[in-house]
Design a protein around this motif. Structure first.
Motif, PDB file in Angstrom:
ATOM      1  N   PHE A 190       0.844  -1.193   0.000  1.00 46.30           N
ATOM      2  CA  PHE A 190       0.000   0.000   0.000  1.00 46.30           C
ATOM      3  C   PHE A 190       0.881   1.246   0.000  1.00 46.30           C
ATOM      4  O   PHE A 190       1.901   1.305   0.695  1.00 46.30           O
ATOM      5  CB  PHE A 190      -0.896   0.048   1.242  1.00 46.30           C
ATOM      6  CG  PHE A 190      -1.936  -1.036   1.282  1.00 46.30           C
ATOM      7  CD1 PHE A 190      -3.214  -0.828   0.789  1.00 46.30           C
ATOM      8  CD2 PHE A 190      -1.630  -2.278   1.832  1.00 46.30           C
ATOM      9  CE1 PHE A 190      -4.174  -1.817   0.827  1.00 46.30           C
ATOM     10  CE2 PHE A 190      -2.581  -3.281   1.874  1.00 46.30           C
ATOM     11  CZ  PHE A 190      -3.854  -3.050   1.374  1.00 46.30           C
ATOM     12  N   ALA A 191       0.469   2.245  -0.775  1.00 49.68           N
ATOM     13  CA  ALA A 191       1.107   3.561  -0.742  1.00 49.68           C
ATOM     14  C   ALA A 191       0.185   4.502   0.015  1.00 49.68           C
ATOM     15  O   ALA A 191      -0.995   4.651  -0.334  1.00 49.68           O
ATOM     16  CB  ALA A 191       1.353   4.075  -2.156  1.00 49.68           C
ATOM     17  N   ILE A 192       0.707   5.108   1.074  1.00 54.61           N
ATOM     18  CA  ILE A 192      -0.077   6.021   1.918  1.00 54.61           C
ATOM     19  C   ILE A 192       0.473   7.421   1.706  1.00 54.61           C
ATOM     20  O   ILE A 192       1.639   7.710   2.021  1.00 54.61           O
ATOM     21  CB  ILE A 192       0.016   5.601   3.393  1.00 54.61           C
ATOM     22  CG1 ILE A 192      -0.528   4.171   3.546  1.00 54.61           C
ATOM     23  CG2 ILE A 192      -0.731   6.565   4.290  1.00 54.61           C
ATOM     24  CD1 ILE A 192      -0.219   3.544   4.867  1.00 54.61           C
ATOM     25  N   LEU A 193      -0.357   8.308   1.154  1.00 58.89           N
ATOM     26  CA  LEU A 193       0.093   9.641   0.754  1.00 58.89           C
ATOM     27  C   LEU A 193      -0.440  10.698   1.730  1.00 58.89           C
ATOM     28  O   LEU A 193      -1.638  11.009   1.721  1.00 58.89           O
ATOM     29  CB  LEU A 193      -0.402   9.935  -0.658  1.00 58.89           C
ATOM     30  CG  LEU A 193       0.173  11.175  -1.348  1.00 58.89           C
ATOM     31  CD1 LEU A 193       1.672  10.992  -1.595  1.00 58.89           C
ATOM     32  CD2 LEU A 193      -0.566  11.425  -2.659  1.00 58.89           C
ATOM     33  N   PRO A 194       0.433  11.269   2.568  1.00 53.22           N
ATOM     34  CA  PRO A 194      -0.014  12.322   3.499  1.00 53.22           C
ATOM     35  C   PRO A 194      -0.525  13.547   2.740  1.00 53.22           C
ATOM     36  O   PRO A 194       0.065  13.958   1.737  1.00 53.22           O
ATOM     37  CB  PRO A 194       1.266  12.653   4.292  1.00 53.22           C
ATOM     38  CG  PRO A 194       2.138  11.438   4.141  1.00 53.22           C
ATOM     39  CD  PRO A 194       1.851  10.919   2.772  1.00 53.22           C
ATOM     40  N   GLN A 195      -1.629  14.145   3.242  1.00 58.24           N
ATOM     41  CA  GLN A 195      -2.268  15.249   2.536  1.00 58.24           C
ATOM     42  C   GLN A 195      -1.958  16.619   3.132  1.00 58.24           C
ATOM     43  O   GLN A 195      -1.788  17.594   2.404  1.00 58.24           O
ATOM     44  CB  GLN A 195      -3.788  15.037   2.536  1.00 58.24           C
ATOM     45  CG  GLN A 195      -4.224  13.774   1.806  1.00 58.24           C
ATOM     46  CD  GLN A 195      -3.902  13.832   0.327  1.00 58.24           C
ATOM     47  OE1 GLN A 195      -4.394  14.699  -0.398  1.00 58.24           O
ATOM     48  NE2 GLN A 195      -3.050  12.914  -0.129  1.00 58.24           N
ATOM     49  N   HIS A 196      -1.894  16.728   4.457  1.00 58.56           N
ATOM     50  CA  HIS A 196      -1.725  18.028   5.127  1.00 58.56           C
ATOM     51  C   HIS A 196      -0.824  17.877   6.346  1.00 58.56           C
ATOM     52  O   HIS A 196      -0.716  16.791   6.914  1.00 58.56           O
ATOM     53  CB  HIS A 196      -3.090  18.577   5.576  1.00 58.56           C
ATOM     54  CG  HIS A 196      -4.132  18.590   4.497  1.00 58.56           C
ATOM     55  ND1 HIS A 196      -4.125  19.512   3.470  1.00 58.56           N
ATOM     56  CD2 HIS A 196      -5.207  17.777   4.297  1.00 58.56           C
ATOM     57  CE1 HIS A 196      -5.147  19.281   2.676  1.00 58.56           C
ATOM     58  NE2 HIS A 196      -5.820  18.237   3.147  1.00 58.56           N
ATOM     59  N   PRO A 197      -0.164  18.963   6.757  1.00 59.76           N
ATOM     60  CA  PRO A 197       0.595  18.913   8.010  1.00 59.76           C
ATOM     61  C   PRO A 197      -0.331  18.558   9.172  1.00 59.76           C
ATOM     62  O   PRO A 197      -1.500  18.927   9.184  1.00 59.76           O
ATOM     63  CB  PRO A 197       1.141  20.337   8.142  1.00 59.76           C
ATOM     64  CG  PRO A 197       1.181  20.859   6.741  1.00 59.76           C
ATOM     65  CD  PRO A 197      -0.022  20.262   6.068  1.00 59.76           C
ATOM     66  N   GLY A 198       0.210  17.816  10.116  1.00 61.53           N
ATOM     67  CA  GLY A 198      -0.595  17.406  11.274  1.00 61.53           C
ATOM     68  C   GLY A 198      -0.217  16.005  11.710  1.00 61.53           C
ATOM     69  O   GLY A 198       0.962  15.630  11.700  1.00 61.53           O
ATOM     70  N   SER A 199      -1.216  15.207  12.063  1.00 56.45           N
ATOM     71  CA  SER A 199      -0.987  13.853  12.559  1.00 56.45           C
ATOM     72  C   SER A 199      -1.560  12.826  11.578  1.00 56.45           C
ATOM     73  O   SER A 199      -2.566  13.079  10.905  1.00 56.45           O
ATOM     74  CB  SER A 199      -1.647  13.684  13.931  1.00 56.45           C
ATOM     75  OG  SER A 199      -1.458  12.373  14.429  1.00 56.45           O
ATOM     76  N   LEU A 200      -0.913  11.658  11.504  1.00 58.18           N
ATOM     77  CA  LEU A 200      -1.385  10.573  10.649  1.00 58.18           C
ATOM     78  C   LEU A 200      -1.161   9.256  11.393  1.00 58.18           C
ATOM     79  O   LEU A 200      -0.049   8.974  11.863  1.00 58.18           O
ATOM     80  CB  LEU A 200      -0.633  10.572   9.324  1.00 58.18           C
ATOM     81  CG  LEU A 200      -1.102   9.622   8.213  1.00 58.18           C
ATOM     82  CD1 LEU A 200      -0.659  10.142   6.850  1.00 58.18           C
ATOM     83  CD2 LEU A 200      -0.579   8.201   8.414  1.00 58.18           C
ATOM     84  N   THR A 201      -2.208   8.444  11.513  1.00 65.08           N
ATOM     85  CA  THR A 201      -2.120   7.189  12.266  1.00 65.08           C
ATOM     86  C   THR A 201      -2.470   5.993  11.384  1.00 65.08           C
ATOM     87  O   THR A 201      -3.532   5.958  10.759  1.00 65.08           O
ATOM     88  CB  THR A 201      -3.064   7.203  13.486  1.00 65.08           C
ATOM     89  OG1 THR A 201      -2.664   8.250  14.376  1.00 65.08           O
ATOM     90  CG2 THR A 201      -3.019   5.873  14.234  1.00 65.08           C
ATOM     91  N   ILE A 202      -1.558   5.028  11.346  1.00 64.12           N
ATOM     92  CA  ILE A 202      -1.829   3.730  10.722  1.00 64.12           C
ATOM     93  C   ILE A 202      -2.511   2.883  11.799  1.00 64.12           C
ATOM     94  O   ILE A 202      -1.903   2.594  12.827  1.00 64.12           O
ATOM     95  CB  ILE A 202      -0.544   3.028  10.250  1.00 64.12           C
ATOM     96  CG1 ILE A 202       0.311   3.977   9.397  1.00 64.12           C
ATOM     97  CG2 ILE A 202      -0.874   1.755   9.510  1.00 64.12           C
ATOM     98  CD1 ILE A 202      -0.355   4.433   8.138  1.00 64.12           C
ATOM     99  N   PRO A 203      -3.766   2.483  11.610  1.00 64.78           N
ATOM    100  CA  PRO A 203      -4.486   1.785  12.685  1.00 64.78           C
ATOM    101  C   PRO A 203      -3.937   0.389  12.950  1.00 64.78           C
ATOM    102  O   PRO A 203      -3.279  -0.216  12.084  1.00 64.78           O
ATOM    103  CB  PRO A 203      -5.925   1.716  12.155  1.00 64.78           C
ATOM    104  CG  PRO A 203      -5.781   1.775  10.681  1.00 64.78           C
ATOM    105  CD  PRO A 203      -4.597   2.658  10.401  1.00 64.78           C
ATOM    106  N   ALA A 204      -4.198  -0.105  14.149  1.00 64.39           N
ATOM    107  CA  ALA A 204      -3.811  -1.468  14.505  1.00 64.39           C
ATOM    108  C   ALA A 204      -4.618  -2.470  13.683  1.00 64.39           C
ATOM    109  O   ALA A 204      -5.732  -2.189  13.244  1.00 64.39           O
ATOM    110  CB  ALA A 204      -4.023  -1.698  15.992  1.00 64.39           C
ATOM    111  N   THR A 205      -4.043  -3.638  13.455  1.00 63.02           N
ATOM    112  CA  THR A 205      -4.708  -4.712  12.724  1.00 63.02           C
ATOM    113  C   THR A 205      -4.784  -5.936  13.622  1.00 63.02           C
ATOM    114  O   THR A 205      -3.783  -6.339  14.227  1.00 63.02           O
ATOM    115  CB  THR A 205      -3.946  -5.079  11.439  1.00 63.02           C
ATOM    116  OG1 THR A 205      -3.866  -3.935  10.590  1.00 63.02           O
ATOM    117  CG2 THR A 205      -4.636  -6.208  10.693  1.00 63.02           C
TER     118      THR A 205
END
Length: 199
Positions: free
Chosen positions: A147-162
């Motif tokens: 998967f490619a995860i592309l950040p959109q804006h400054p701030g926080s980004l969390t990859i959820p638990a699986t």
């Protein structure tokens, strides 16, 4: 058990005659189920192939089981590509590779590898790579997906638990695999901030 559409076909020629044996493969056993058992000719002699009959005791699924039923000898779930730094940059993709493997199940019986919607990111998944192989007396299913995860804006980004629940057919018990969540700080790309004197 593999469906008969996934049968193994062994074919050999002897003069103008052909001998053919088509057998399905049973997960977790040394033998298969013969769907066709014709006579064959080898070196001018006619022979009959008999694989016998076998009984299998099928146990019920636990009454309290929730989610996809996943009975196997062993299951592994993995994720790679998490960077050492906890900082991501807007517009720079994070590539994560997910894999699942099960001993005793074909790839078609494994759950799909997916990611939910992620706040402050666009998620793009490659095509899943699936494979079923024979390991000793057992079949083994594997799935891999990036998967490619592309950040959109400054701030926080969390990859959820699986979380993945599966049933251990050796111990007769439920087991759970959990991949932890990962949180990153997203910063603006260099040169995209306000220039001195700009409004």
């Amino acid at each position: 058990m593999l469906p008969l559409s996934s049968k193994t076909e062994l074919t050999g020629a002897a003069g103008s005659a052909w001998e053919r044996l088509i057998a399905g493969t049973s997960a977790g056993t040394r033998t298969g189920v013969v769907s066709e058992l014709p006579a064959g000719r080898r070196g001018g002699r006619v022979g009959t192939y008999d694989c016998g009959r076998y009984s299998v005791n099928v146990l019920p699924m636990p009454a309290d089981w929730q989610g996809q039923w996943l009975p196997a000898r062993k299951v592994t779930l993995g994720m790679s590509g998490i960077p050492a730094s906890s900082t991501l940059t807007v517009g720079t993709p994070l590539s994560l590779h997910f894999s699942i493997s099960a001993t005793g199940l074909p790839a078609t019986s494994l759950p799909d590898l997916s990611l939910p919607a992620i706040d402050n990111a666009s998620v793009y998944g490659d095509k899943t790579d699936s494979n079923t192989s024979q390991v000793g007396d057992l079949i083994k299913g594997d799935k891999n997906r990036t998967f490619a995860i592309l950040p959109q804006h400054p701030g926080s980004l969390t990859i959820p638990a699986t979380r993945l629940d599966w049933f251990n057919t050796t111990t007769g018990k439920r087991e759970t695999i959990t991949l932890p969540e990962h949180t990153f700080t997203v910063v603006a790309a260099v040169g995209t901030g306000n220039m001195p004197g700009s409004a």
